[in-house]
Scaffold this motif. Structure first.
Motif, short mmCIF file in Angstrom:
data_model
loop_
_atom_site.label_atom_id
_atom_site.label_comp_id
_atom_site.label_asym_id
_atom_site.label_seq_id
_atom_site.Cartn_x
_atom_site.Cartn_y
_atom_site.Cartn_z
N GLU A 76 -12.46 -6.56 12.58
CA GLU A 76 -12.11 -7.95 12.24
C GLU A 76 -11.13 -8.01 11.07
O GLU A 76 -10.56 -9.04 10.79
CB GLU A 76 -13.37 -8.73 11.79
CG GLU A 76 -14.11 -9.46 12.89
CD GLU A 76 -15.19 -8.58 13.51
OE1 GLU A 76 -16.20 -8.36 12.85
OE2 GLU A 76 -14.97 -8.11 14.64
N ASP A 77 -10.99 -6.89 10.36
CA ASP A 77 -10.29 -6.92 9.07
C ASP A 77 -8.78 -6.84 9.16
O ASP A 77 -8.22 -6.12 9.98
CB ASP A 77 -10.78 -5.75 8.19
CG ASP A 77 -12.18 -5.97 7.67
OD1 ASP A 77 -12.52 -7.13 7.36
OD2 ASP A 77 -12.94 -4.99 7.58
N CYS A 78 -8.17 -7.56 8.21
CA CYS A 78 -6.75 -7.39 7.93
C CYS A 78 -6.69 -6.64 6.61
O CYS A 78 -7.30 -7.05 5.63
CB CYS A 78 -6.06 -8.74 7.82
SG CYS A 78 -4.34 -8.61 7.30
N VAL A 79 -5.98 -5.52 6.60
CA VAL A 79 -5.91 -4.68 5.41
C VAL A 79 -4.50 -4.71 4.83
O VAL A 79 -3.51 -4.61 5.55
CB VAL A 79 -6.28 -3.21 5.77
CG1 VAL A 79 -6.12 -2.29 4.56
CG2 VAL A 79 -7.71 -3.12 6.30
N LEU A 80 -4.44 -4.85 3.51
CA LEU A 80 -3.17 -4.71 2.80
C LEU A 80 -3.18 -3.32 2.19
O LEU A 80 -4.05 -3.01 1.36
CB LEU A 80 -3.05 -5.78 1.70
CG LEU A 80 -1.88 -5.62 0.72
CD1 LEU A 80 -0.53 -5.79 1.43
CD2 LEU A 80 -1.99 -6.61 -0.43
N GLU A 81 -2.26 -2.47 2.62
CA GLU A 81 -2.16 -1.13 2.04
C GLU A 81 -0.96 -1.09 1.11
O GLU A 81 0.13 -1.52 1.47
CB GLU A 81 -2.02 -0.04 3.12
CG GLU A 81 -2.07 1.34 2.48
CD GLU A 81 -1.77 2.50 3.43
OE1 GLU A 81 -1.92 3.65 2.99
OE2 GLU A 81 -1.36 2.28 4.58
N ILE A 82 -1.19 -0.57 -0.10
CA ILE A 82 -0.10 -0.46 -1.07
C ILE A 82 0.33 0.99 -1.14
O ILE A 82 -0.49 1.88 -1.41
CB ILE A 82 -0.57 -0.95 -2.47
CG1 ILE A 82 -1.05 -2.40 -2.38
CG2 ILE A 82 0.55 -0.80 -3.49
CD1 ILE A 82 -1.84 -2.85 -3.60
N GLY A 83 1.62 1.24 -0.87
CA GLY A 83 2.14 2.60 -0.94
C GLY A 83 1.62 3.51 0.15
O GLY A 83 0.90 4.47 -0.11
N PRO A 84 1.97 3.22 1.42
CA PRO A 84 1.47 4.05 2.53
C PRO A 84 2.03 5.48 2.53
O PRO A 84 1.48 6.35 3.21
CB PRO A 84 1.92 3.29 3.78
CG PRO A 84 3.09 2.46 3.33
CD PRO A 84 2.80 2.09 1.91
N GLY A 85 3.11 5.71 1.80
CA GLY A 85 3.68 7.07 1.78
C GLY A 85 4.24 7.44 3.14
O GLY A 85 5.09 6.75 3.69
N ILE A 86 3.72 8.54 3.72
CA ILE A 86 4.19 8.93 5.06
C ILE A 86 3.26 8.38 6.15
O ILE A 86 3.42 8.68 7.33
CB ILE A 86 4.32 10.47 5.20
CG1 ILE A 86 2.99 11.16 4.87
CG2 ILE A 86 5.44 11.00 4.31
CD1 ILE A 86 2.97 12.65 5.20
#
Length: 284
Positions: free
Chosen positions: A48-58
């Motif tokens: 169900e989640d929306c995730v904000l990822e900071i700095g995914p890199g590769i």
């Protein structure tokens, strides 16, 4: 695409794109699948989640997030990583990569577009040098979020959860604890990264309080007061406050407020609890 949590896959993609690590972006990529599993579990990511990822890199953690979440918005500052992410995330149609600086981008707008303004979960392997500004921005900008699960320098994680009277206690401890409940979920040694950092890391989860644990009439004023109290650690609280021109507090006023609270005018900032700082701010 093969899992990047396996070191040889990470090395392969870095060599293919002739990627150079940028010191200014504090790049250290995770190469340990068990740590990745623990982060996903600690963040309690569901479909169900929306995730904000900071700095995914590769895209190492992004792959794991995409497999577990409904949607992932990943904000990456380094332009050179965008073509790599296009390849490593090609199998996932639920990821949007945004090439921008997390300290400048309108995060509320991302949450609005991707999750209809409902609270998101933030997950990140943060560059050590900007950990504090990023966390403070997430909290102070009133971004709708349920939790922040982040990899940070071990001593920063300790600072976030320490209490009064300890050497790690400071403005960051108070700010984090005002907005959220901090909990270290894993310690991560340097050999879990490429390149190896010089310090140990820790994964900490900050679960957002529905309501702050203390009542304060003016948040900004309280935090200015807290910063002034820890600005010069060896000074008394009264001196710290009267030396901060932006506060405009006289020595008499600061002393009187402390005495009303049955506190000695010789007390230092690190002895006060969050409740006491809130009360002091309300009195002054």
């Amino acid at each position: 695409m093969a899992s990047l949590g396996i070191p040889r896959n990470t090395i392969e993609i870095l060599q293919k794109y002739n990627f150079n690590f940028q010191k200014k972006f504090g790049q250290n990529f995770l190469i340990d699948t068990s740590v990745l599993d623990r982060i996903i579990a600690a963040a309690e990511i569901t479909e169900e989640d929306c995730v904000l990822e900071i700095g995914p890199g590769i895209g190492t953690m992004t792959q794991y997030l995409a497999e577990n979440a409904r949607e992932v918005a990943a904000v990456e500052i380094d332009r050179n990583l965008i073509p790599i992410l296009e390849e490593t995330l090609a199998d996932y149609d639920n990821v949007t990569v945004i090439n921008d600086d997390i300290l400048k981008v309108d995060i509320n707008k991302i949450v609005e577009q991707r999750n209809g303004g409902r609270p998101v979960k933030v997950v990140a392997n943060l560059p050590y040098y900007i950990t504090t500004p990023i966390i403070m921005r997430l909290f102070e900008k009133q971004i709708p979020l349920q939790s922040i699960t982040i990899m940070v320098q071990k001593e920063v994680a300790e600072r976030m959860q320490s209490g009064p009277g300890t050497k790690d206690y400071g403005a960051l401890s108070l700010a984090v604890q005002y907005y959220a409940k901090p909990e270290v979920v894993a310690n991560v040694p340097p050999n879990c990264f490429i390149p190896r950092p010089n310090v140990g890391s820790a994964v900490i989860r900050l679960t957002r309080h529905a309501e702050p644990p203390v009542h304060v009439e003016d948040e900004k004023k309280m935090f200015a007061l807290i910063r002034a109290s820890f600005g010069q650690r060896r000074k008394t609280l009264v001196n710290g406050l009267t030396n901060a021109p932006e506060l405009g507090i006289s020595k008499e006023r600061a002393t009187a407020a402390l005495e009303e609270m049955n506190l000695s005018p010789m007390i230092r900032g690190e002895a006060l609890t969050l409740e006491q700082f809130a009360e002091l701010s309300n009195r002054i």
